[in-house]
Design an enzyme around this catalytic site. Structure first.
Site, PDB file in Angstrom:
ATOM      1  N   SER A 102       0.797  -1.237   0.000  1.00  0.00           N
ATOM      2  CA  SER A 102       0.000   0.000   0.000  1.00  0.00           C
ATOM      3  C   SER A 102       0.824   1.279   0.000  1.00  0.00           C
ATOM      4  CB  SER A 102      -0.937   0.020   1.203  1.00  0.00           C
ATOM      5  OG  SER A 102      -1.982  -0.896   0.998  1.00  0.00           O
ATOM      6  N   LYS A 160       0.266   3.467  -2.929  1.00  0.00           N
ATOM      7  CA  LYS A 160      -0.990   4.196  -3.171  1.00  0.00           C
ATOM      8  C   LYS A 160      -0.816   5.723  -3.274  1.00  0.00           C
ATOM      9  CE  LYS A 160      -3.816   0.603  -0.956  1.00  0.00           C
ATOM     10  NZ  LYS A 160      -4.503   0.197   0.303  1.00  0.00           N
ATOM     11  N   TYR A 204      -3.454  -3.143 -10.287  1.00  0.00           N
ATOM     12  CA  TYR A 204      -3.359  -2.832  -8.841  1.00  0.00           C
ATOM     13  C   TYR A 204      -2.478  -3.869  -8.129  1.00  0.00           C
ATOM     14  CZ  TYR A 204      -4.577  -2.644  -3.921  1.00  0.00           C
ATOM     15  OH  TYR A 204      -4.478  -2.621  -2.544  1.00  0.00           O
ATOM     16  N   TYR A 240      -4.776   4.482   7.933  1.00  0.00           N
ATOM     17  CA  TYR A 240      -6.119   3.877   8.108  1.00  0.00           C
ATOM     18  C   TYR A 240      -6.727   4.171   9.474  1.00  0.00           C
ATOM     19  CZ  TYR A 240      -3.871   1.214   4.408  1.00  0.00           C
ATOM     20  OH  TYR A 240      -3.188   0.843   3.287  1.00  0.00           O
ATOM     21  N   VAL A 287       1.353  -3.707   3.972  1.00  0.00           N
ATOM     22  CA  VAL A 287       1.255  -4.959   4.739  1.00  0.00           C
ATOM     23  C   VAL A 287       2.527  -5.802   4.663  1.00  0.00           C
ATOM     24  CG1 VAL A 287      -1.223  -5.312   4.866  1.00  0.00           C
ATOM     25  CG2 VAL A 287       0.019  -6.001   2.804  1.00  0.00           C
TER      26      VAL A 287
HETATM   27  O1  DON Z   1      -4.600  -4.945  -1.494  1.00  0.00           O
HETATM   28  C1  DON Z   1      -4.054  -5.405  -0.526  1.00  0.00           C
HETATM   29  O2  DON Z   1      -4.656  -5.879   0.381  1.00  0.00           O
HETATM   30  C2  DON Z   1      -2.545  -5.325  -0.475  1.00  0.00           C
HETATM   31  N1  DON Z   1      -1.994  -5.436  -1.761  1.00  0.00           N
HETATM   32  C3  DON Z   1      -2.110  -3.972   0.067  1.00  0.00           C
HETATM   33  C4  DON Z   1      -2.680  -3.711   1.385  1.00  0.00           C
HETATM   34  C5  DON Z   1      -1.771  -2.919   2.278  1.00  0.00           C
HETATM   35  O3  DON Z   1      -0.604  -2.803   2.058  1.00  0.00           O
HETATM   36  C6  DON Z   1      -2.385  -2.322   3.467  1.00  0.00           C
HETATM   37  N2  DON Z   1      -1.451  -1.605   4.247  1.00  0.00           N
HETATM   38  N3  DON Z   1      -1.239  -1.542   5.403  1.00  0.00           N
END
Ligand code: DON
Length: 621
Positions: free
Chosen positions: A75, A78, A200, A252, A270
């Protein structure tokens, strides 16, 4: 993988990496959290991996621990994709596609803004998927290539995708698929969700290191310009938008506590990475796979808390001291320009000089500091006929300051006080201010001068002209010349017999630095400037004084006969008298009183200059 310990430059440990090494040692032992495994490939990460990197806006990188280990960006991609969308579609169009409202929900929450028919913000998965749809390209391959090119520009090196993580997410990304189809259902996205998700998932699977992300964060800190490659990736206006959304939504449902405790725009992923940005200063990245229930790296949060507290980097720690914007202000009765003046002129300026006020500004001009400066300016304008604002020590004036200064100049225009600005170079840090006043050249909001000395000389000339002391600018009679004051008429005629009338055109070098000194000069008409070579600047000359009619120059020839210490240059057509040192010595051998008088006047002149220099030092200290 070799663990990074010393700074990139290889020098002895500097304070920052000394601190980072100590911080890394201390937090290495911090437990809690576990690597994300809802994307199975991520679950294979070594939980002990731990790296910290800081990149400065001028490209210095400090890295400790596993800062060179590759992981997927997740993320943290983003905000940069959001920046791309802003850069290519503009604010209004992007706002129609995705909001900027924090949800207070988890990153993968299936909540959408049904009122505005858009995802709440680009930091949650829904918003990021909607933003992924905006990647331009005639084909999927072209869109993926553009996306990779964006991140490679940000890292300053070619990046590629971790295919294993990509396939793992593609195989398990059902929740994201659900979100995408919900958005297709309501028209929040229009293209085939599988294509959008493909891009994505690929963007989340880009392989980076802590060092790469620190540079990307520093690119945001550096107004959108990559500190290493100097490539401008985002316009500064969109960087502000990216940082705003990172600040309110980047962490978040932990965003509130983060803003409270750490106070830096940030974004987590993540894979266990967190980036944080101190605008104008640094980009930080921490990598450590174990994440907490909100999807944020446990060690990452601690590291950022510690750095923020240790160096008081919280955004709301007041660092801007507007009061220091005024360096000092003084009047021209105590501090004169470098223009050498006759005793009569000095006497007038000692009386009239209070009518000229000089206000020296320093530091950064923004709303608060500009307001302080202009309040003092207005005060001085109520007391003085001329106010000079010297911006020599101002390194920045933001839009608000420029607007306020323009307003103040407008308000003063046509009033009783002449406004003069000094040291605003059209290509310097105050270019924006220079441009505003260049537009008003005709309207004459303020007189612009290369430096405060030139502005002060201009004011002095006006005061002298007002005092009707402005002579015709010529002093042909020796008796009017300060150096010969006190000579009897017969002695004046003896000196006249040996002087050589000389005429120089504008720009002529009358005396050249380093040349032999066997002549000195008295000025009858025009102005000359004294220029010295500035060491280490390829022979650049600096104007250190100017001399007008009635004064002499080159007298050192008479006193020590040493080499010329400066250039004397005609600033306009000049008429002056040259006196040969040898001829004068031969003359005064028979008429010693002539030399006694000349040396007496010279000594008085030099002591007067010394005395005034001391006074000025006293005022300017
Ligand atoms: O879409 C997802 O769930 C992961 N590719 C990215 C989520 C993420 O990194 C959330 N961050 N804390």
């Amino acid at each position: 993988m070799q663990r990074m310990l010393e700074a990139e430059s290889g020098a002895a440990l500097a304070p920052v990496e000394d601190y980072l090494a100590e911080l890394h040692r201390r937090i290495s032992g911090l437990g809690g959290g576990k690597p994300a495994d809802y994307i199975p490939e991520l679950g294979k990460a070594d939980p002990s991996l731990f790296g910290i990197a800081i990149a400065t806006v001028d490209g210095q990188i400090y890295a400790v621990g596993d800062a060179g280990v590759a992981f997927t960006i997740q993320s943290v991609s983003k905000p940069f994709m959001y920046g791309y969308a802003l850069q290519h579609y503009g604010r209004d169009a992007v706002l129609k596609h995705v909001g900027v409202e924090p949800t207070g929900e988890a990153f993968n929450s299936i909540v959408l803004d049904e009122v505005a028919n858009r995802p709440f913000n680009p930091m949650v998965n829904a918003g990021a998927i909607a933003v992924a749809e905006l990647m331009q390209g005639a084909s999927q391959d072209a869109r993926v290539a553009s996306m990779l090119a964006l991140f490679s520009s940000l890292a300053g090196r070619k990046l590629d995708i971790d295919e294993a993580v990509f396939r793992s997410e593609q195989a398990t990304g059902h929740r994201n698929r659900a979100i995408a189809y919900m958005m297709l259902n309501t028209g929040m996205i229009r293209r085939d969700p599988n294509d959008v998700l493909d891009l994505y998932f690929r963007q989340c699977s880009i392989k980076v290191t802590c060092r790469d992300l620190a540079i990307m964060a520093a690119t945001l800190a550096n107004d959108g310009k990559n500190p290493l490659t100097h490539e401008s990736v985002f316009d500064v206006q969109y960087v502000r938008d990216m940082l705003s959304v990172m600040n309110s939504c980047g962490m978040y449902d932990y965003a509130g506590e983060w803003a409270y405790e750490v106070g830096m725009p940030a974004k987590s992923g993540v894979s266990g990475c967190i980036i944080a940005v101190i605008p104008g200063q640094i980009g930080i990245c921490v990598f450590s796979p174990p994440i907490d229930s909100q999807g944020n790296s446990v060690r990452g949060i601690r590291v950022c808390q510690e750095i923020s507290n240790e160096f008081e980097l919280h955004a709301f720690n007041n660092r801007t001291n507007v009061r220091s914007v005024i360096r000092r202000d003084y009047r021209a009765d105590l501090v004169r320009s470098n223009r050498l003046r006759t005793p009569e002129e000095r006497a007038i300026l000692a009386n009239e000089g209070r009518k000229v006020a000089v206000l020296e500004a320093q530091g950064a001009l923004f709303f608060g500091s500009a307001e302080q400066l202009l309040r003092r300016l207005t005060q001085l304008a109520s007391e003085a006929a001329y106010v000079i604002v010297d911006f020599k020590r101002v390194h920045l004036a933001d839009a608000s300051a420029c607007k306020l200064i323009e307003r103040a100049a407008r308000a003063m225009a046509g009033g009783g006080t002449e406004l003069l600005f000094a040291s605003i170079a059209p290509d310097g840090p105050l270019a924006r201010l220079a441009a505003i006043f260049a537009q008003h050249k005709g309207g004459h909001l303020a007189h612009m001068f290369r430096d405060a000395d030139a502005a002060l000389e201009w004011c002095e000339d006006r005061l002298l002209a007002r005092a009707a002391h402005g002579s015709s600018g010529t002093k042909f009679a020796l008796s009017e010349i300060n150096l010969f004051k006190g000579l009897k008429p017969v002695e004046c005629r003896l000196v006249e017999a040996i002087i050589q009338p000389l005429v120089f055109e504008k720009g002529d070098v009358i005396i050249r630095e380093g040349a032999d000194a066997n002549l000195f000069f008295v000025l009858a008409r025009g102005t000359v400037s004294v220029q010295i070579r500035v060491p280490g600047q390829n022979g650049r000359k600096k104007r250190v004084a100017s001399i007008g009619p009635g004064l002499s120059f080159g007298e050192m020839a008479l006193l020590d006969g040493g080499k010329r210490s400066a250039d004397i240059v005609a600033e306009e057509r000049v008429i002056c008298y040259g006196l040969g040192v040898q001829q004068l010595q031969e003359l005064t051998a028979e008429h010693p009183n002539i030399m006694i008088t000349i040396l007496g006047n010279l000594t008085r002149e030099f002591s007067e200059r010394l005395r005034h220099a001391n006074e000025e030092i006293g005022v300017l200290e």
